[in-house]
Design an enzyme around this catalytic site. Structure first.
Site, PDB file in Angstrom:
ATOM      1  N   ASN A  10      -4.367   7.909  -5.867  1.00 49.26           N
ATOM      2  CA  ASN A  10      -3.230   7.381  -5.105  1.00 49.26           C
ATOM      3  C   ASN A  10      -2.163   8.478  -5.016  1.00 49.26           C
ATOM      4  OD1 ASN A  10      -0.605   6.226  -4.696  1.00 49.26           O
ATOM      5  ND2 ASN A  10      -1.466   4.210  -5.043  1.00 49.26           N
ATOM      6  N   HIS A  13       3.088   9.026  -4.936  1.00 52.13           N
ATOM      7  CA  HIS A  13       4.219   9.661  -5.610  1.00 52.13           C
ATOM      8  C   HIS A  13       4.422  11.117  -5.220  1.00 52.13           C
ATOM      9  CE1 HIS A  13       5.425   6.079  -7.478  1.00 52.13           C
ATOM     10  NE2 HIS A  13       4.260   5.900  -8.070  1.00 52.13           N
ATOM     11  N   HIS A  55      -0.165   3.444  -0.284  1.00 50.11           N
ATOM     12  CA  HIS A  55       0.483   2.157  -0.060  1.00 50.11           C
ATOM     13  C   HIS A  55       1.573   2.375   0.986  1.00 50.11           C
ATOM     14  CE1 HIS A  55       2.715  -1.514  -2.018  1.00 50.11           C
ATOM     15  NE2 HIS A  55       2.552  -1.661  -0.711  1.00 50.11           N
ATOM     16  N   ARG A  57       4.363   0.960   2.360  1.00 48.99           N
ATOM     17  CA  ARG A  57       5.273  -0.144   2.050  1.00 48.99           C
ATOM     18  C   ARG A  57       6.139  -0.499   3.255  1.00 48.99           C
ATOM     19  NH1 ARG A  57       6.312  -1.215  -3.585  1.00 48.99           N
ATOM     20  NH2 ARG A  57       8.039  -2.416  -2.728  1.00 48.99           N
ATOM     21  N   ARG A  61       9.310   3.623   1.531  1.00 50.97           N
ATOM     22  CA  ARG A  61      10.045   4.447   0.559  1.00 50.97           C
ATOM     23  C   ARG A  61       9.291   5.728   0.171  1.00 50.97           C
ATOM     24  NH1 ARG A  61       9.706   0.649  -4.732  1.00 50.97           N
ATOM     25  NH2 ARG A  61      10.963  -0.638  -3.380  1.00 50.97           N
ATOM     26  N   GLU A  82      -3.383   0.355   0.910  1.00 52.93           N
ATOM     27  CA  GLU A  82      -2.740  -0.792   0.264  1.00 52.93           C
ATOM     28  C   GLU A  82      -1.619  -1.254   1.173  1.00 52.93           C
ATOM     29  OE1 GLU A  82      -1.201   0.485  -3.466  1.00 52.93           O
ATOM     30  OE2 GLU A  82      -3.177   0.880  -4.295  1.00 52.93           O
ATOM     31  N   THR A 113       4.502  -1.869  -7.532  1.00 52.65           N
ATOM     32  CA  THR A 113       3.936  -3.208  -7.392  1.00 52.65           C
ATOM     33  C   THR A 113       3.919  -3.911  -8.752  1.00 52.65           C
ATOM     34  OG1 THR A 113       2.516  -2.207  -5.740  1.00 52.65           O
ATOM     35  CG2 THR A 113       2.000  -4.449  -6.384  1.00 52.65           C
ATOM     36  N   GLU A 163      -9.177  -5.803  -6.885  1.00 52.46           N
ATOM     37  CA  GLU A 163      -8.659  -4.762  -7.792  1.00 52.46           C
ATOM     38  C   GLU A 163      -7.905  -5.492  -8.888  1.00 52.46           C
ATOM     39  OE1 GLU A 163      -6.908  -1.231  -6.087  1.00 52.46           O
ATOM     40  OE2 GLU A 163      -5.527  -1.046  -7.780  1.00 52.46           O
ATOM     41  N   HIS A 203      -3.322   0.434 -11.637  1.00 52.40           N
ATOM     42  CA  HIS A 203      -1.896   0.309 -11.954  1.00 52.40           C
ATOM     43  C   HIS A 203      -1.624   0.664 -13.418  1.00 52.40           C
ATOM     44  CE1 HIS A 203       2.083  -0.931 -10.444  1.00 52.40           C
ATOM     45  NE2 HIS A 203       2.325  -0.929 -11.731  1.00 52.40           N
TER      46      HIS A 203
HETATM   47  N1  PXP Z   1      -3.327  -0.034  -7.364  1.00 52.69           N
HETATM   48  C1  PXP Z   1      -2.357  -0.728  -6.733  1.00 52.69           C
HETATM   49  C2  PXP Z   1      -2.739  -1.954  -5.977  1.00 52.69           C
HETATM   50  C3  PXP Z   1      -1.016  -0.301  -6.766  1.00 52.69           C
HETATM   51  O1  PXP Z   1      -0.074  -1.002  -6.113  1.00 52.69           O
HETATM   52  C4  PXP Z   1      -0.707   0.883  -7.456  1.00 52.69           C
HETATM   53  C5  PXP Z   1       0.702   1.371  -7.487  1.00 52.69           C
HETATM   54  O2  PXP Z   1       1.096   1.752  -6.227  1.00 52.69           O
HETATM   55  C6  PXP Z   1      -1.746   1.591  -8.072  1.00 52.69           C
HETATM   56  C7  PXP Z   1      -3.047   1.098  -8.040  1.00 52.69           C
HETATM   57  C8  PXP Z   1      -1.523   2.889  -8.779  1.00 52.69           C
HETATM   58  O3  PXP Z   1      -0.695   2.704  -9.867  1.00 52.69           O
HETATM   59  P1  PXP Z   1      -0.190   3.973 -10.685  1.00 52.69           P
HETATM   60  O4  PXP Z   1       0.638   4.789  -9.759  1.00 52.69           O
HETATM   61  O5  PXP Z   1       0.585   3.362 -11.805  1.00 52.69           O
HETATM   62  O6  PXP Z   1      -1.413   4.715 -11.147  1.00 52.69           O
END
Ligand code: PXP
Length: 251
Positions: A10, A13, A55, A57, A61, A82, A113, A163, A203
């Site tokens: 993901n 960030h 994601h 959003r 953001r 996402e 999330t 998930e 997550h």
């Molecule tokens: N899966 C989902 C559905 C999420 O919303 C997120 C956070 O955006 C993640 C995985 C990844 O989480 P993390 O950034 O804490 O690894």
């Protein structure tokens, strides 16, 4: 000895960092606007990522629409989008055609999330959206807590994937709740498997708690963002992805 848990990286960030400085810049301005999440995705793939997750959003953001469009063109693996369960986002997904869409709950005020989607209490509304996506050939996943009611709802919606939300486990990892949260995930994975669902998780997964996470049965893919992007600041994204891939192989 080797498990075949896949790694979805993901890259949200990476975009968070870019937006912190360049929120008002529309374009790369001669590569002045950095870091580029699409470049991060391509480098993550080269290091072994099995898929890329973003994601988009509602408040935009971090990831922007143009990032997602560029990703669709440039990545070689799979794109997992996402998104909130809204008709507008379904329309966006139908035009984009990601390999998978993961429906997540979204509240403007949350930092990331928090809590899974309440599928059980909005079956009718969700069915319309999940059926539309399925008819268009997009595999749908629901981001849900390891809770029987939610897992049964996912099965009744006939989505192929879920998930499991690992956030509560990640938060409890340093405290007395670690074992009970892990057992919830274990039971959730077993229930989902019995219901014929493919089990992903994500997550709050990091380089420490992955040793417990990977012992959850039936895991197909993990979606990991924050810890990989954080580590990449010091090691580069290639090394960060390779290290996580290695941890997924160890039993
Ligand atoms: N899966 C989902 C559905 C999420 O919303 C997120 C956070 O955006 C993640 C995985 C990844 O989480 P993390 O950034 O804490 O690894």
């Amino acid at each position: 000895m080797s498990s075949a848990i896949l790694l979805g990286v993901n890259i949200d960030h990476c975009a968070t960092l870019r937006q912190a400085r360049y929120r008002h810049h529309e374009r790369s301005c001669g590569q002045m606007v950095e870091p580029d999440p699409v470049l991060a995705a391509v480098m993550a793939e080269q290091a072994g990522a099995d898929g890329i997750t973003v994601h988009l959003r509602e408040d935009r953001r971090h990831i922007q629409e143009r990032d997602v469009l560029r990703l669709r063109e440039q990545i070689q693996t799979r794109l997992n989008l996402e998104m909130a369960a809204t008709p507008a986002m379904v329309e966006f997904a139908l035009a984009l055609r990601p390999e998978t869409v993961c429906l997540v709950p979204e509240k403007r005020e949350e930092i990331t999330t928090e809590g899974g989607l309440d599928a059980a209490d909005q079956m009718e509304r969700l069915a319309e959206l999940t059926d539309t996506l399925a008819e268009a050939g997009v595999a749908v996943s629901l981001f849900i807590d390891p809770d029987d009611r939610q897992i049964e709802a996912a099965a009744r919606l006939r989505v192929p994937l879920i998930e499991l939300h690992t956030g509560a486990f990640a938060n409890a990892w340093h405290g007395p709740g670690r074992e009970s949260e892990w057992e919830r995930l274990l039971r959730g994975a077993e229930t989902a498997r019995r219901a014929g669902l493919t089990v992903n998780a994500g997550h709050g997964i990091n380089y420490a708690n992955i040793r417990d996470i990977r012992r959850i049965p039936h895991l197909h893919e993990l979606n990991i963002g924050h810890s990989i992007i954080s580590r990449a600041l010091f090691t580069g994204i290639g090394a960060a992805v390779r290290e996580m891939k290695q941890l997924l192989l160890e039993t």
